[in-house]
Design a protein around this motif. Structure first.
Motif, PDB file in Angstrom:
ATOM      1  N   ASN A   6       0.832  -1.215   0.000  1.00 50.43           N
ATOM      2  CA  ASN A   6       0.000   0.000   0.000  1.00 50.43           C
ATOM      3  C   ASN A   6       0.861   1.256   0.000  1.00 50.43           C
ATOM      4  N   ILE A   7       1.918   1.241   0.819  1.00 53.79           N
ATOM      5  CA  ILE A   7       2.808   2.407   0.873  1.00 53.79           C
ATOM      6  C   ILE A   7       3.515   2.572  -0.470  1.00 53.79           C
ATOM      7  N   ASP A   8       3.965   1.456  -1.014  1.00 57.98           N
ATOM      8  CA  ASP A   8       4.664   1.474  -2.304  1.00 57.98           C
ATOM      9  C   ASP A   8       3.772   2.063  -3.397  1.00 57.98           C
ATOM     10  N   ARG A   9       2.528   1.604  -3.451  1.00 53.48           N
ATOM     11  CA  ARG A   9       1.611   2.049  -4.492  1.00 53.48           C
ATOM     12  C   ARG A   9       1.358   3.559  -4.405  1.00 53.48           C
ATOM     13  N   MET A  10       1.101   4.037  -3.163  1.00 54.58           N
ATOM     14  CA  MET A  10       0.817   5.473  -3.005  1.00 54.58           C
ATOM     15  C   MET A  10       2.071   6.298  -3.282  1.00 54.58           C
ATOM     16  N   SER A  11       3.202   5.770  -2.889  1.00 54.87           N
ATOM     17  CA  SER A  11       4.466   6.474  -3.114  1.00 54.87           C
ATOM     18  C   SER A  11       4.763   6.606  -4.610  1.00 54.87           C
ATOM     19  N   SER A  60      -6.376   7.837  -3.625  1.00 55.48           N
ATOM     20  CA  SER A  60      -6.387   6.468  -4.142  1.00 55.48           C
ATOM     21  C   SER A  60      -7.008   6.394  -5.529  1.00 55.48           C
ATOM     22  N   ILE A  61      -8.045   7.174  -5.742  1.00 51.26           N
ATOM     23  CA  ILE A  61      -8.872   7.005  -6.942  1.00 51.26           C
ATOM     24  C   ILE A  61      -8.482   7.959  -8.062  1.00 51.26           C
ATOM     25  N   GLU A  62      -8.156   9.190  -7.712  1.00 52.06           N
ATOM     26  CA  GLU A  62      -7.983  10.222  -8.740  1.00 52.06           C
ATOM     27  C   GLU A  62      -6.607  10.147  -9.394  1.00 52.06           C
TER      28      GLU A  62
END
Lengths: 371, 371
Positions: free
Chosen positions: A22-27, A216-218
């Motif tokens: 999750n951290i990786d994806r947002m980063s 997360s979405i935009e």
């Protein structure tokens, strides 16, 4: 899962791999869109989990109280932002903290700005929090009188430094994809307008927006320089229900011992209630309450059943599961079921400590050493 | 109130005089009706507050988890009852605890009774918990097969001793005076039937019932030998709303710093949210949510305003008060407002420590020493 053998009482399990993904994806998303990620730590409140963000290049963080800032102050973050309208009764605590730790705060009115200008002993950056429609906290987006009065106080102060504008669009938690899109556009539009208006006077100013659903979405962050989401580290059923994540992205589950099974009513009674999960609740399509959903604990973590069993009611210590035939036929008294939380920030705040899948105990700001 | 000067952050205030008056009243009522009071300590979870009951002749107590039993086990109570369907994963913990402390437990099925009979190393009394309509936990009142199977296991066991029947009529929390009366009659009728049926075989058996609404409101306890209410020690807005108490009987209030005031919308923003109060909610007559009501802190404790201001919404740290003109005109940023909780057990479990009106800090099972 061998760690299951060590559990006798309600315990908050943390899947480190899911959490780091999750951290990786947002980063990665932040880098791709050239916004700085200043993650909010109010969800996990853990020094151990905080360290994981370092691997992803994070060096500034967000917290929700001065106590939380103090907890993380020993970890050499470049700056800790307290994303809560500053409480003037805590100025002495702030002055102590800023001796050793760079802090930024949020202001929403002239009075607190004035008090800070008089009483700060060390430099503090601040954001002006803007209310762009959520209605919880912040200066109205069109209230230029207040915005500029705060700026003038800062301009005359040697300690208070204006850093930019902050919007937390918390109403994205209570809508759907199209609603989130609409709110996100309002947030961007408000921040762009404010930046256009004040960037000549404050060329270093930044704009920051926070909520996990939008982040997360935009995919369009024009007008936003920095994002400060928090919940994405664990996600939860609320986020899954509005489309911010899949249920497989949820990184924590409450392990609850089964104490009784009522075959005839399809109910399973577990030790796991409001003091463990908090009382946030979702509404199922049929109108019934949903305080959390059952997952099956395995050696690798947990699996999500194809048919949903859920907590239909909770009290202080009790949780009552409405179980599918499948769950009912495969569950015994003395088993342990996992529960995905409705609101992970609140569940973590109740449990105040984590057990990783390899049996490691992880800290929480409010936790006792042994939990 | 001088203690107010020591508060900068959200703090749970405890009015000792109101609290002791609540214990006194319930204790006198129990004596008057010749029922034993075995108070539930899950509401306060405090050793210090626990000591106060001694003055009123209490020598047996009730708790809701084995961890809570262990916490109170050093206080020389004659017996500690764990009022939760026994979790068989905790047998080792129970065997350790019963080396030094007399414990009674609750059983709701044959399987756990059998496991206990095999594995107990010290004597343990048990109640059979009966579900007389609440639908949360317990053996159906007419399920004599299960009841007698548990009794037979106990009869063959040297460690398990049947003590009686226990009913927690938690559905009294969600009704009104006439509803509480009806439920109380059902509880009494169920316990009387069970006692009549089994007292020849178990002449020492007792019947116990627990909920605060019935114990506060009702005056006929025939058929009930022992009562185990807990919430009455603090009461709360839920109890006031169903008539169990007056608002002036509520013994705790959350002190919340005022961080912003919005005159035009009649809103006051305080530091005090779901992590402090929990998220239990009442519905106002006009359909709006009520997460707590404002009281005015004074040197003697607090006063209840004649017109009601209430928390219309809360998030993790934020509380948004819908304020009356009176409150709005007399409140400044930097003031501290008191909030009466909707559900005191949950609020105490969130705050995990108390500040008395004379500045003394009182412990909570889950609290850190300094809170």
């Amino acid at each position: 899962m061998s760690v299951l053998n060590s559990i006798a009482s309600p315990t908050l399990l943390l899947n480190e791999a899911v959490c780091k993904a999750n951290i990786d994806r947002m980063s990665k998303k932040a880098k791709e869109h050239q916004v700085a990620l200043i993650p909010h730590f109010k969800t996990h409140q853990s020094l151990e989990i905080g360290k994981w963000y370092r691997e992803f290049g994070i060096d500034e963080i967000t917290v929700s109280s001065i106590q939380m800032a103090a907890y993380f102050s020993g970890q050499s973050w470049q700056k800790i932002h307290i994303a809560f309208p500053f409480n003037p009764l805590e100025i002495d605590l702030l002055n102590t903290l800023t001796k050793s730790c760079p802090i930024s705060i949020q202001l929403v009115n002239v009075q607190v700005a004035r008090t800070l200008a008089e009483r700060l002993t060390n430099p503090v950056d601040f954001f002006i929090e803007i209310d762009a429609g959520y209605g919880r906290a912040g200066v109205e987006v069109s209230d230029f009188g207040t915005i500029e009065a705060i700026m003038r106080i800062a301009n005359r102060s040697e300690k208070l430094a204006f850093r930019g504008f902050y919007i937390h669009a918390g109403h994205t938690y209570h809508t759907d994809h199209s609603g989130i899109r609409k709110i996100h556009e309002q947030t961007k539009s408000a921040l762009k307008m404010l930046k256009d208006k004040y960037c000549d006077e404050f060329p270093e100013m930044v704009t920051r927006s926070g909520d996990t659903p939008s982040c997360s979405i935009e995919d369009d962050f024009r007008g936003i320089d920095e994002i400060g989401p928090g919940n994405f580290v664990f996600y939860d059923l609320t986020q899954a229900s509005i489309g911010s994540c899949d249920k497989s992205d949820i990184a924590i589950a409450l392990a609850t011992p089964v104490v009784d099974i009522k075959k005839e009513t399809h109910e399973i009674l577990v030790h796991g209630g409001g003091v463990h999960l908090a009382k946030d609740v979702l509404t199922n399509p049929d109108g019934t309450n949903n305080y959390g959903e059952v997952v099956l604990l395995t050696e690798q973590g947990w699996t999500i059943p194809t048919t949903t069993s859920f907590l239909k009611s909770i009290s202080q210590e009790h949780g009552l599961i409405k179980a599918t035939d499948e769950l009912l036929n495969n569950t015994q008294i003395g088993d342990i079921l996992g529960i995905l939380p409705v609101h992970s920030c609140m569940t973590a705040d109740c449990m105040r400590g984590y057990l990783s899948l390899n049996g490691e105990k992880l800290d929480h700001l409010k936790g006792q050493k042994a939990y």
